[in-house]
Design a protein around this motif. Sequence first.
Motif, PDB file in Angstrom:
ATOM      1  N   PRO A   1      -1.956  -1.286  -9.785  1.00  0.00           N
ATOM      2  CA  PRO A   1      -0.775  -1.585 -10.602  1.00  0.00           C
ATOM      3  C   PRO A   1      -0.846  -2.979 -11.217  1.00  0.00           C
ATOM      4  N   PRO A   2      -0.036  -3.255 -12.215  1.00  0.00           N
ATOM      5  CA  PRO A   2       0.011  -4.597 -12.810  1.00  0.00           C
ATOM      6  C   PRO A   2       0.346  -5.655 -11.763  1.00  0.00           C
ATOM      7  N   ARG A   3      -0.126  -6.854 -11.997  1.00  0.00           N
ATOM      8  CA  ARG A   3      -0.009  -7.905 -10.993  1.00  0.00           C
ATOM      9  C   ARG A   3       1.433  -8.244 -10.644  1.00  0.00           C
ATOM     10  N   ASP A   4       2.368  -8.060 -11.579  1.00  0.00           N
ATOM     11  CA  ASP A   4       3.757  -8.424 -11.313  1.00  0.00           C
ATOM     12  C   ASP A   4       4.586  -7.281 -10.727  1.00  0.00           C
ATOM     13  N   ASP A   5       3.997  -6.095 -10.593  1.00  0.00           N
ATOM     14  CA  ASP A   5       4.692  -5.008  -9.912  1.00  0.00           C
ATOM     15  C   ASP A   5       4.802  -5.334  -8.422  1.00  0.00           C
ATOM     16  N   GLU A   6       5.792  -4.742  -7.774  1.00  0.00           N
ATOM     17  CA  GLU A   6       5.990  -5.006  -6.354  1.00  0.00           C
ATOM     18  C   GLU A   6       5.383  -3.904  -5.486  1.00  0.00           C
ATOM     19  N   VAL A   7       4.643  -4.316  -4.472  1.00  0.00           N
ATOM     20  CA  VAL A   7       4.119  -3.396  -3.462  1.00  0.00           C
ATOM     21  C   VAL A   7       5.256  -2.992  -2.533  1.00  0.00           C
TER      22      VAL A   7
END
Length: 248
Positions: A18-24
Amino acid sequence: MQTAFAIVDGRMASWTLPPRDDEVMPGVRWGSVSEVLSPAYWTAAARTAPEATHGFICLDGNLAAEVGFCLLGGHGITAEMATAAYERLEAEGVFSSGSRADAGSIFSALQRPLTVEGRSVRYRFPRQRSTRIADALVLLRERPVHTSDPRRLRSELMRIPGIGPKTASWIVRNHTGSDDVAILDIHIIRACQVMRVFGHDIRLPRDYERLEDLFLTFARRIGVQAAVLDAVMWSQMRRLPMEITRPY
């Protein structure tokens, strides 16, 4: 989306993250693969790690040996020293079926110098650990534990003096290979604090199961086996400089 590349078994592999700013997880960003200690970084490290469990999962059925090995490790004792001490005791038959090794004989073996990475060293805490191992072997003979349920096995192992939740989880993992437990030592805790998976208000052993649930959820969210993830984290965190691994 972002794409990670790595050489796995001599071949180029790639996967999409996922994009780096998405939350796990709430408050935990994926980050980028190049961002050391980010979730994306650990995902790549775990998916490409050769022999990630470092040979600690043996599945040979000898629970007494696993208990002995894990009691020999822990705070203040390197993995290399614990392994050398374990090999000494194993060679002397301490963990073999029918062994009646007592604290005195174990202490005598641990007192003698060990060879670790080509150097002669002395095992730390020989008297304390010899007593703990001898007592544990007696308890395992007199009160056999149930090994079919990993968490039940952990609870029963924690009845043995000197075995807390981390050591019990370590034994369970080594003996069963289960992903239902996590080995939360200081290295894993620090890695999770850096990512903000864990906060700073931690009291162990009180918070062990709460933190374990967070860790197992994190492992599932990044698509990595818990048994691989905590082994990779442990291996890397203990070698990285403190200025990199210091939590926020």
